[in-house]
Design an enzyme around this catalytic site. Structure first.
Site, PDB file in Angstrom:
ATOM      1  N   ARG A 260       0.868  -1.178   0.000  1.00 31.72           N
ATOM      2  CA  ARG A 260       0.000   0.000   0.000  1.00 31.72           C
ATOM      3  C   ARG A 260       0.905   1.228   0.000  1.00 31.72           C
ATOM      4  O   ARG A 260       1.480   1.587   1.020  1.00 31.72           O
ATOM      5  CB  ARG A 260      -0.843  -0.041   1.287  1.00 31.72           C
ATOM      6  CG  ARG A 260      -2.007   0.919   1.331  1.00 31.72           C
ATOM      7  CD  ARG A 260      -2.499   1.089   2.767  1.00 31.72           C
ATOM      8  NE  ARG A 260      -1.617   1.971   3.504  1.00 31.72           N
ATOM      9  CZ  ARG A 260      -1.381   1.898   4.817  1.00 31.72           C
ATOM     10  NH1 ARG A 260      -1.958   0.981   5.549  1.00 31.72           N
ATOM     11  NH2 ARG A 260      -0.556   2.759   5.405  1.00 31.72           N
ATOM     12  N   HIS A 264      -3.204   4.649   4.813  1.00 33.41           N
ATOM     13  CA  HIS A 264      -4.360   3.744   4.838  1.00 33.41           C
ATOM     14  C   HIS A 264      -5.582   4.385   4.166  1.00 33.41           C
ATOM     15  O   HIS A 264      -6.225   3.789   3.302  1.00 33.41           O
ATOM     16  CB  HIS A 264      -4.688   3.371   6.287  1.00 33.41           C
ATOM     17  CG  HIS A 264      -5.949   2.616   6.447  1.00 33.41           C
ATOM     18  ND1 HIS A 264      -6.094   1.324   5.996  1.00 33.41           N
ATOM     19  CD2 HIS A 264      -7.159   2.977   6.958  1.00 33.41           C
ATOM     20  CE1 HIS A 264      -7.335   0.908   6.242  1.00 33.41           C
ATOM     21  NE2 HIS A 264      -7.993   1.896   6.821  1.00 33.41           N
ATOM     22  N   TYR A 273       4.291   5.631  11.412  1.00 33.10           N
ATOM     23  CA  TYR A 273       4.556   4.234  11.779  1.00 33.10           C
ATOM     24  C   TYR A 273       5.375   3.441  10.754  1.00 33.10           C
ATOM     25  O   TYR A 273       5.666   2.280  10.983  1.00 33.10           O
ATOM     26  CB  TYR A 273       3.237   3.494  12.094  1.00 33.10           C
ATOM     27  CG  TYR A 273       2.216   3.547  10.960  1.00 33.10           C
ATOM     28  CD1 TYR A 273       2.286   2.677   9.878  1.00 33.10           C
ATOM     29  CD2 TYR A 273       1.174   4.479  10.978  1.00 33.10           C
ATOM     30  CE1 TYR A 273       1.358   2.723   8.855  1.00 33.10           C
ATOM     31  CE2 TYR A 273       0.240   4.536   9.962  1.00 33.10           C
ATOM     32  CZ  TYR A 273       0.339   3.653   8.906  1.00 33.10           C
ATOM     33  OH  TYR A 273      -0.587   3.710   7.890  1.00 33.10           O
TER      34      TYR A 273
HETATM   35  C1  LIG Z   1     -14.544  -5.157  12.108  1.00 35.12           C
HETATM   36  C2  LIG Z   1     -13.700  -3.929  11.942  1.00 35.12           C
HETATM   37  N1  LIG Z   1     -12.703  -3.699  12.807  1.00 35.12           N
HETATM   38  C3  LIG Z   1     -11.915  -2.610  12.636  1.00 35.12           C
HETATM   39  C4  LIG Z   1     -12.145  -1.722  11.621  1.00 35.12           C
HETATM   40  C5  LIG Z   1     -11.233  -0.511  11.420  1.00 35.12           C
HETATM   41  N2  LIG Z   1     -10.379  -0.782  10.266  1.00 35.12           N
HETATM   42  C6  LIG Z   1     -10.677  -0.302   9.035  1.00 35.12           C
HETATM   43  S1  LIG Z   1      -9.601  -0.802   7.890  1.00 35.12           S
HETATM   44  C7  LIG Z   1      -8.670  -1.644   9.003  1.00 35.12           C
HETATM   45  C8  LIG Z   1      -7.430  -2.374   8.580  1.00 35.12           C
HETATM   46  C9  LIG Z   1      -7.668  -3.434   7.569  1.00 35.12           C
HETATM   47  O1  LIG Z   1      -6.440  -3.866   7.055  1.00 35.12           O
HETATM   48  P1  LIG Z   1      -6.346  -4.914   5.873  1.00 35.12           P
HETATM   49  O2  LIG Z   1      -7.348  -6.002   6.091  1.00 35.12           O
HETATM   50  O3  LIG Z   1      -4.935  -5.320   5.746  1.00 35.12           O
HETATM   51  O4  LIG Z   1      -6.827  -4.099   4.593  1.00 35.12           O
HETATM   52  P2  LIG Z   1      -6.152  -2.823   3.898  1.00 35.12           P
HETATM   53  O5  LIG Z   1      -6.826  -1.620   4.510  1.00 35.12           O
HETATM   54  O6  LIG Z   1      -4.704  -2.858   4.172  1.00 35.12           O
HETATM   55  O7  LIG Z   1      -6.478  -2.925   2.450  1.00 35.12           O
HETATM   56  C10 LIG Z   1      -9.231  -1.540  10.272  1.00 35.12           C
HETATM   57  C11 LIG Z   1      -8.661  -2.145  11.477  1.00 35.12           C
HETATM   58  C12 LIG Z   1     -13.225  -1.995  10.756  1.00 35.12           C
HETATM   59  N3  LIG Z   1     -13.516  -1.206   9.704  1.00 35.12           N
HETATM   60  N4  LIG Z   1     -13.964  -3.117  10.918  1.00 35.12           N
END
Ligand SMILES: Cc1ncc(C[n+]2csc(CCOP(=O)(O)OP(=O)(O)O)c2C)c(N)n1
Ligand SMILES: [Mg+2]
Length: 365
Positions: A260, A264, A273
């Protein structure tokens, strides 16, 4: 000492790769891919257009036109490769970052922005696109995808479901439950994990002690690791995985190893970080540069082609900008629409109460 019996990092086989980081074509007998030069050019074109769209959306957010944006920067090959492997029989469940997959499903980018501008709850017709709307609940759509696939199985449909999620999502109960159901029911699902190394500020090593693709083995189905910055490899592996699922052989997990490049979302400051060196290392593996080098060095595309694609990207950005700004605000009462398929007495009462509340202000002015 008790050991896992798993290979150590040094014995781990390399990910599937058909284009090396210098843009040279390499063969992998397990993953043959025979594309015309035109098809190869169109993969590059798609990557350029979704990158341009993504950059425009980020700018629109910065200018206050969108509430939030989750950038796909760096993940173009992983998304276009998988998106282009799909056909009309298939259905996609994705998270919030798969604008490139939606693009391949024919979703208008201006329409995608409705969700991020807050003017629409769902911004495209899932049945027309063969793709459900964005899912923000991490991993929440994985059981939906498996349920849909089990329905297809029972209807005798011959398509498969592609479920896209990130590395962080593999730690969610929903994803693990989806793996179990898909495995024991032999559901036609391809779990497509874009391992972009980060789940907001949590690095991959906080999600897993084994390569993610190996998770599949514990659930009883195959797992494959592919170079997620190599659009040809992503296409070949996604095609193979979808064919496997469509044939009735059950689910597959694909781990596309990518990065990425952006924060985020537009609400995040990634410099807090992760190091600039890490970002630079991955920038050197840019999926678009790799494909462009391949097309140029093999004579599959000339300078005119690249100019045309850049012009097309500029026109797309202008259309997206104009379309976004022109998107009408819905009336405030639209929040009550489409909650249920039909009327609901509690919701009707709330709508009435809210309308009366709003009317007070109209009288005051
Ligand atoms: C159930 C839930 N827990 C926490 C969040 C907050 N949150 C949004 S995106 C994210 C990280 C997800 O990371 P990843 O699965 O690696 O996907 P990426 O964003 O890197 O594409 C989190 C913790 C959420 N949206 N839903
Ligand atoms: Mg991630």
């Amino acid at each position: 000492m008790i050991t896992t019996g798993l290979p150590g990092p040094a014995d781990e086989p390399p990910p599937v790769r058909l284009l090396d980081p210098e843009g040279r074509r390499v063969e992998d007998p397990r993953w043959p891919l025979d594309l015309s030069a035109e098809e190869e050019r169109s993969l590059y074109r798609d990557m350029v257009l979704v990158r341009r769209f993504d950059a425009e959306a980020t700018t629109l957010q910065r200018q206050g036109e969108l509430g939030l944006w989750a950038s796909l920067l760096g993940q173009e090959a992983a998304q276009i490769g998988a998106g282009r492997a799909l056909d009309l029989r298939d259905f996609v469940f994705s998270s919030y970052r798969e604008h490139g997959v939606a693009w391949c499903r024919g979703v208008d980018p201006v329409g995608m922005l409705g969700f991020w501008r807050g003017t629409a709850h769902g911004c495209w017709d899932p049945y027309r696109a063969g793709m459900a709307n964005y899912q923000v609940v991490v991993g929440g759509h994985a059981p939906h995808g498996v349920g849909y696939a089990m329905g297809m199985q029972r209807d005798g449909a011959d398509g498969a479901v592609l479920v896209c999620f990130g590395d962080g999502a593999t730690s969610q109960g929903d994803v693990n439950e989806a793996f179990t159901f898909a495995s024991v029911y032999g559901a036609p699902v391809v779990f497509y994990c874009q391992n972009n190394q980060w789940a907001i500020s949590e690095p991959l090593e906080r999600q897993t002690r084994v390569p993610l693709y190996r998770r599949a083995l514990g659930f009883g189905f195959p797992g494959i690791r592919v170079d997620g910055n190599d659009v040809l490899a992503c296409l070949a592996v996604a095609r193979g995985a979808l064919e496997h699922a469509r044939s009735g052989a059950g689910p597959v997990l694909v781990e596309a190893v990518t990065y990425r490049m952006a924060p985020h979302t537009t609400s995040d400051d990634a410099t807090r970080y992760r190091s600039g060196e890490e970002v630079e290392d991955w920038a050197a593996q840019d999926p678009l540069v790799r494909m462009r080098t391949y097309l140029e060095t093999t004579g599959r595309a000339d300078a005119g082609f690249f100019t045309e694609v850049d012009e097309e990207a500029g026109a797309l950005a202008a259309r997206v900008r104009g379309g976004c700004r022109a998107m009408p605000d819905p009336p405030a009462t639209a929040i009550f629409d489409h909650v249920y398929a039909g009327p609901h007495p509690l919701l009707d009462a709330q709508r009435e109460e809210f309308t009366a509340f709003q009317t007070q202000f109209e009288d005051a002015s």
